[in-house]
Design a protein around this motif. Structure first.
Motif, PDB file in Angstrom:
ATOM      1  N   ALA A  21       0.809  -0.977  -0.153  1.00  0.00           N
ATOM      2  CA  ALA A  21       0.006   0.020  -0.157  1.00  0.00           C
ATOM      3  C   ALA A  21       0.982   1.208  -0.081  1.00  0.00           C
ATOM      4  CB  ALA A  21      -1.072   0.075   1.217  1.00  0.00           C
ATOM      5  N   ALA A  22       1.912   1.236   0.876  1.00  0.00           N
ATOM      6  CA  ALA A  22       2.824   2.365   0.567  1.00  0.00           C
ATOM      7  C   ALA A  22       3.519   2.723  -0.539  1.00  0.00           C
ATOM      8  CB  ALA A  22       3.712   2.196   2.029  1.00  0.00           C
ATOM      9  N   LEU A  23       4.034   1.595  -1.008  1.00  0.00           N
ATOM     10  CA  LEU A  23       4.723   1.859  -2.250  1.00  0.00           C
ATOM     11  C   LEU A  23       3.691   2.319  -3.300  1.00  0.00           C
ATOM     12  CD1 LEU A  23       6.985  -1.334  -2.228  1.00  0.00           C
ATOM     13  CD2 LEU A  23       7.646   0.949  -2.342  1.00  0.00           C
ATOM     14  N   SER A  24       2.570   1.660  -3.408  1.00  0.00           N
ATOM     15  CA  SER A  24       1.440   2.171  -4.263  1.00  0.00           C
ATOM     16  C   SER A  24       1.118   3.446  -4.340  1.00  0.00           C
ATOM     17  CB  SER A  24       0.146   0.992  -4.135  1.00  0.00           C
ATOM     18  OG  SER A  24       0.325  -0.074  -4.278  1.00  0.00           O
ATOM     19  N   PHE A  25       1.183   4.051  -2.970  1.00  0.00           N
ATOM     20  CA  PHE A  25       0.880   5.355  -2.848  1.00  0.00           C
ATOM     21  C   PHE A  25       1.778   6.458  -3.350  1.00  0.00           C
ATOM     22  CE2 PHE A  25      -1.831   8.773  -1.086  1.00  0.00           C
ATOM     23  CZ  PHE A  25      -0.927   9.560  -0.401  1.00  0.00           C
ATOM     24  N   MET A  26       3.171   5.951  -3.109  1.00  0.00           N
ATOM     25  CA  MET A  26       4.219   6.688  -3.601  1.00  0.00           C
ATOM     26  C   MET A  26       4.274   6.849  -5.057  1.00  0.00           C
ATOM     27  SD  MET A  26       7.537   5.593  -1.344  1.00  0.00           S
ATOM     28  CE  MET A  26       8.412   5.621  -2.575  1.00  0.00           C
TER      29      MET A  26
ATOM     30  N   LEU B 196       1.563   9.096  -6.014  1.00  0.00           N
ATOM     31  CA  LEU B 196       1.783  10.416  -6.120  1.00  0.00           C
ATOM     32  C   LEU B 196       2.664  10.806  -7.082  1.00  0.00           C
ATOM     33  CD1 LEU B 196       2.479  11.118  -2.241  1.00  0.00           C
ATOM     34  CD2 LEU B 196       0.647  11.890  -3.602  1.00  0.00           C
ATOM     35  N   CYS B 197       3.703   9.987  -7.196  1.00  0.00           N
ATOM     36  CA  CYS B 197       4.893  10.329  -8.312  1.00  0.00           C
ATOM     37  C   CYS B 197       4.093  10.441  -9.481  1.00  0.00           C
ATOM     38  CB  CYS B 197       5.964   9.407  -8.418  1.00  0.00           C
ATOM     39  SG  CYS B 197       7.168   9.459  -6.691  1.00  0.00           S
ATOM     40  N   GLY B 198       3.236   9.348  -9.858  1.00  0.00           N
ATOM     41  CA  GLY B 198       2.639   9.266 -11.401  1.00  0.00           C
ATOM     42  C   GLY B 198       1.647  10.733 -11.483  1.00  0.00           C
ATOM     43  N   THR B 199       1.313  11.417 -10.405  1.00  0.00           N
ATOM     44  CA  THR B 199       0.286  12.346 -10.564  1.00  0.00           C
ATOM     45  C   THR B 199       1.101  13.603 -10.720  1.00  0.00           C
ATOM     46  OG1 THR B 199      -1.004  11.218  -8.870  1.00  0.00           O
ATOM     47  CG2 THR B 199      -1.479  13.625  -9.328  1.00  0.00           C
ATOM     48  N   ILE B 200       2.496  13.675 -10.282  1.00  0.00           N
ATOM     49  CA  ILE B 200       3.151  15.083 -10.518  1.00  0.00           C
ATOM     50  C   ILE B 200       4.214  14.681 -11.526  1.00  0.00           C
ATOM     51  CG2 ILE B 200       2.581  15.869  -8.119  1.00  0.00           C
ATOM     52  CD1 ILE B 200       5.351  14.925  -7.219  1.00  0.00           C
ATOM     53  N   LYS B 201       4.364  13.526 -12.190  1.00  0.00           N
ATOM     54  CA  LYS B 201       5.569  13.185 -12.772  1.00  0.00           C
ATOM     55  C   LYS B 201       5.560  14.358 -13.777  1.00  0.00           C
ATOM     56  CE  LYS B 201       5.778   9.969 -16.461  1.00  0.00           C
ATOM     57  NZ  LYS B 201       5.834   8.372 -16.887  1.00  0.00           N
TER      58      LYS B 201
ATOM     59  N   THR C  33      14.902   6.661 -16.820  1.00  0.00           N
ATOM     60  CA  THR C  33      14.302   5.251 -16.793  1.00  0.00           C
ATOM     61  C   THR C  33      13.170   5.275 -15.787  1.00  0.00           C
ATOM     62  OG1 THR C  33      16.463   4.441 -17.221  1.00  0.00           O
ATOM     63  CG2 THR C  33      15.050   3.083 -16.451  1.00  0.00           C
ATOM     64  N   VAL C  34      13.482   5.924 -14.517  1.00  0.00           N
ATOM     65  CA  VAL C  34      12.433   5.771 -13.442  1.00  0.00           C
ATOM     66  C   VAL C  34      11.385   6.543 -13.970  1.00  0.00           C
ATOM     67  CG1 VAL C  34      11.925   6.620 -11.454  1.00  0.00           C
ATOM     68  CG2 VAL C  34      14.045   5.285 -11.741  1.00  0.00           C
ATOM     69  N   TYR C  35      11.482   7.632 -14.557  1.00  0.00           N
ATOM     70  CA  TYR C  35      10.534   8.473 -15.094  1.00  0.00           C
ATOM     71  C   TYR C  35       9.541   7.797 -16.194  1.00  0.00           C
ATOM     72  CZ  TYR C  35       8.478  12.627 -17.488  1.00  0.00           C
ATOM     73  OH  TYR C  35       7.546  13.506 -18.131  1.00  0.00           O
ATOM     74  N   HIS C  36      10.324   7.070 -17.136  1.00  0.00           N
ATOM     75  CA  HIS C  36       9.335   6.346 -18.043  1.00  0.00           C
ATOM     76  C   HIS C  36       8.517   5.244 -17.613  1.00  0.00           C
ATOM     77  CE1 HIS C  36      10.148   8.986 -21.439  1.00  0.00           C
ATOM     78  NE2 HIS C  36      11.476   8.869 -21.328  1.00  0.00           N
ATOM     79  N   LEU C  37       9.372   4.602 -16.582  1.00  0.00           N
ATOM     80  CA  LEU C  37       8.734   3.467 -15.832  1.00  0.00           C
ATOM     81  C   LEU C  37       7.306   3.884 -15.089  1.00  0.00           C
ATOM     82  CD1 LEU C  37      11.633   1.234 -14.746  1.00  0.00           C
ATOM     83  CD2 LEU C  37       9.956   0.590 -16.439  1.00  0.00           C
ATOM     84  N   LEU C  38       7.594   4.793 -14.336  1.00  0.00           N
ATOM     85  CA  LEU C  38       6.665   5.538 -13.654  1.00  0.00           C
ATOM     86  C   LEU C  38       5.091   5.725 -14.351  1.00  0.00           C
ATOM     87  CD1 LEU C  38       7.770   7.816 -11.031  1.00  0.00           C
ATOM     88  CD2 LEU C  38       6.838   5.984 -10.633  1.00  0.00           C
TER      89      LEU C  38
ATOM     90  N   ASN D 245       2.171   7.798 -16.041  1.00  0.00           N
ATOM     91  CA  ASN D 245       1.653   8.979 -16.190  1.00  0.00           C
ATOM     92  C   ASN D 245       0.163   9.056 -15.718  1.00  0.00           C
ATOM     93  OD1 ASN D 245       0.876  11.552 -16.881  1.00  0.00           O
ATOM     94  ND2 ASN D 245       1.550  11.576 -19.291  1.00  0.00           N
ATOM     95  N   LEU D 246      -0.224   9.370 -14.496  1.00  0.00           N
ATOM     96  CA  LEU D 246      -1.439   9.568 -14.213  1.00  0.00           C
ATOM     97  C   LEU D 246      -2.346  10.698 -14.508  1.00  0.00           C
ATOM     98  CD1 LEU D 246      -0.970   7.685 -10.842  1.00  0.00           C
ATOM     99  CD2 LEU D 246      -1.969   6.599 -12.728  1.00  0.00           C
ATOM    100  N   GLU D 247      -1.262  11.693 -14.849  1.00  0.00           N
ATOM    101  CA  GLU D 247      -1.980  13.126 -14.953  1.00  0.00           C
ATOM    102  C   GLU D 247      -3.064  13.082 -16.313  1.00  0.00           C
ATOM    103  OE1 GLU D 247       1.822  15.308 -14.159  1.00  0.00           O
ATOM    104  OE2 GLU D 247       0.195  16.872 -14.716  1.00  0.00           O
ATOM    105  N   CYS D 248      -2.513  11.977 -17.172  1.00  0.00           N
ATOM    106  CA  CYS D 248      -3.237  12.174 -18.563  1.00  0.00           C
ATOM    107  C   CYS D 248      -4.685  11.480 -18.400  1.00  0.00           C
ATOM    108  CB  CYS D 248      -2.550  11.325 -19.644  1.00  0.00           C
ATOM    109  SG  CYS D 248      -2.241   9.437 -19.215  1.00  0.00           S
ATOM    110  N   PHE D 249      -4.725  10.936 -17.361  1.00  0.00           N
ATOM    111  CA  PHE D 249      -6.300  10.355 -17.126  1.00  0.00           C
ATOM    112  C   PHE D 249      -7.366  11.410 -16.422  1.00  0.00           C
ATOM    113  CE2 PHE D 249      -5.071   6.016 -18.297  1.00  0.00           C
ATOM    114  CZ  PHE D 249      -3.917   5.991 -17.794  1.00  0.00           C
ATOM    115  N   ASN D 250      -6.793  12.714 -16.030  1.00  0.00           N
ATOM    116  CA  ASN D 250      -7.278  13.513 -15.164  1.00  0.00           C
ATOM    117  C   ASN D 250      -7.850  14.438 -16.182  1.00  0.00           C
ATOM    118  OD1 ASN D 250      -8.179  15.599 -13.433  1.00  0.00           O
ATOM    119  ND2 ASN D 250      -6.391  15.765 -12.441  1.00  0.00           N
TER     120      ASN D 250
END
Lengths: 255, 303
Positions: free
Chosen positions: A165-170, A173-178, A200-205, A207-212
């Protein structure tokens, strides 16, 4: 497919009776209902704020439900040994993982459906007409929750509920502000190694903003169909990727 | 005839922290014939649960192999033939037994139309029809155990793997379960039973295997596993620790009860022990010959 659907149904029945589901939905309903008390603004502004607040509630509720249910489904089954009679059946491990994920998504859909219905009724009350973009915005909120649920389910195949849950939440968060935050940081990175790892990390995360689609809903902006199709395709692919990783990990796990 | 279960040099070694290892199952080779009730016995930590988990593909062996009706245990389709009752079963508490069993019937691959019938039939066989619509969370431990038995039966498996099937059941429930297992065996199904209730195993099982430290130490009918020799059982008055130590020096088994003492003597040493008891002033209240029970054989082999 039948096995996946059966596990999904079992999961839906169980999830929909969990306290976290009821509490989150009721809390968001209370916020949505409370947003109608914004009497200090003019009607036009009030409607915009209402849409903004309600859509935020729906996005947030979807994400939190996805994390709470997705991160706990598999580990709880392992810990309580509810898992044993299920995987003693002629089903593959990946079917179990996909079934649990689907059950989580169905539960989230149920919650978001209820919240969206109330939201839609409120908009109809204030606008005297139904906002036909609302179902699209709600659907993309569900798609965002689906991606988060896939990540949470994948993490839950190797971690305890709290860690998953903690990792998913992180990641949420990162995906929302990525795009807005990390994108700029990478551009300013001086070290090549930092830039490579960061990219690499950027592209693996995800991109949750696009769904908003909140901004488009609030300001009545038109969004091209091609964008919506591309985002939906991205969401499905990312969820499949995350879930695939989780299924591979769970296949080799001793229980 | 293809054995219901066959293991060939099955070994499972767990890696522990600090480069240590633990061998849970050590070169286990057994064949479980079809159509029998097979008792799988051993003390805690003997490797019984690990063996069952390997047969069900919950984990893979370090080496060796296992098959079920000649099919590899690693193929999910093989589990279509198996019904499994775990030790201390737990189910999602908001589900009702009928819902649970219908879902398990579907997972077992039964067609939709037959799934509900199979669920109702399994509930009936387990004596749980009246609780079909009671949420599982509201059932007692014994009733949940019966639901678990029904869950193992749904899907009409050829092989039932039951881990402590009568755990938590009252005497009526235990009797019902025993009768059910005999009925299933008579229908031609194979029952692989792990239990600590040796008196039940002795009366129920056609074949038993005893594990100790991951190794097979005995295999055969309960009669074959029990020692064929008899021993003499002498009842005498209660004894103190000093007398007990003196008698044990003669190589006898001693069981101290509240109002008497039972001395178990190898017939070869009978007269020497009786003379010693006379010298110690111990009266002989009763003397009889007995054959080793399965529990005594278990203690001899596995303790």
């Amino acid at each position: 497919m039948r096995a996946i659907w059966t596990i999904a149904k079992m999961s839906l029945v169980e999830n929909s009776r969990k306290q976290v589901f009821h509490v989150l939905c009721l809390l968001m309903l209370a916020v949505i209902a409370g947003s109608t008390l914004l009497s200090i603004f003019t009607e036009g502004v009030k409607l915009k704020i209402l849409k903004d607040l309600c859509m935020t509630c729906i996005l947030f509720a979807g994400a939190m439900l996805a994390i709470a249910l997705g991160a706990t489904g598999v580990p709880n089954d392992v810990e309580t040994r509810t898992l044993y009679p299920i995987i003693a059946r002629p089903i593959a491990r990946w079917q179990y993982v996909v079934g649990k994920f689907l059950g989580t998504c169905l539960t989230v859909a149920m919650g978001l459906g209820a919240l969206s219905a109330v939201f839609g009724a409120l908009i109809y009350y204030y606008q005297a007409r139904f906002d036909w973009f609302l179902p699209t915005a709600a659907l993309f909120a569900l798609l965002e929750a689906t991606v988060i649920a896939a990540v949470a389910t994948a993490l839950s195949t190797i971690a305890t509920p709290a860690v998953a849950a903690a990792l998913s939440f992180m990641i949420y968060l990162c995906g929302t502000i990525k795009v807005g935050y990390f994108g700029g940081m990478l551009d300013r990175a001086s070290s090549g190694l930092v830039r490579t790892v960061g990219t690499t990390v950027y592209h693996l995360l995800p991109n949750l903003e696009c769904f908003n689609l909140k901004a488009a809903l609030v300001h009545d902006d038109a969004i091209p169909l091609s964008y919506l199709v591309l985002v939906a395709f991205y969401g499905v692919c990312y969820a499949a990727f995350a879930l695939g990783l989780g299924a591979v990990v769970f296949k080799g796990r001793e229980v | 005839m293809t054995p219901a279960i066959k293991t060939n040099e099955l070994t499972k070694i767990y890696r522990l922290p600090g480069r240590r290892t633990k061998t849970a199952v050590n070169s286990l080779s057994i064949e479980v014939p079809q159509g029998v009730i097979f008792g799988f016995l051993g003390p805690n930590g003997a490797g019984k649960t690990t063996t069952i988990k390997i047969i069900l593909d919950f984990m893979r062996p370090t080496s060796g192999s296992a098959t079920v009706f000649g099919l590899p245990t690693t193929d999910p389709a093989t589990r279509r033939l198996i019904g499994y009752l775990p030790e201390q079963p737990y189910f999602h508490k908001f589900l009702k037994p009928m819902e649970l069993l219908s879902m398990h019937a579907a997972l077992a691959g039964l067609p939709r139309r037959r799934a509900k019938e199979a669920a109702a039939s399994a509930l009936d066989r387990a004596g749980m029809t009246e609780y079909a619509d009671t949420p599982i969370g509201k059932l007692s431990k014994g009733l949940t155990q019966r639901i678990a038995i029904a869950q193992a039966l749904v899907g009409e498996p050829k092989l039932l793997i039951l881990d402590e099937p009568t755990s938590g059941l009252d005497p009526i429930g235990r009797r019902h379960t025993r009768d059910l297992l005999v009925e299933l065996r008579n229908e031609g199904r194979t029952i692989f039973l792990s239990s600590h209730l040796l008196s039940e195993v002795e009366n129920l099982c056609d074949v038993v295997a005893v594990l100790k430290g991951g190794k097979l130490v005995a295999l055969g009918t309960p009669d074959e596993v029990r020692s064929s020799s008899t021993y003499v059982k002498v009842s005498t008055a209660p004894i103190d620790d000093d007398t007990r130590d003196r008698l044990q020096f003669l190589g006898v088994g001693i069981e101290r009860l509240s109002d008497s003492t039972i001395v178990r003597i190898d017939p070869k040493n009978l007269y020497a022990v009786l003379r010693a008891m006379e010298e110690l002033g111990l009266p002989v209240i009763k003397i009889e010959t007995e054959r080793e029970s399965l529990e005594e054989a278990f203690l001899r082999l596995a303790a």
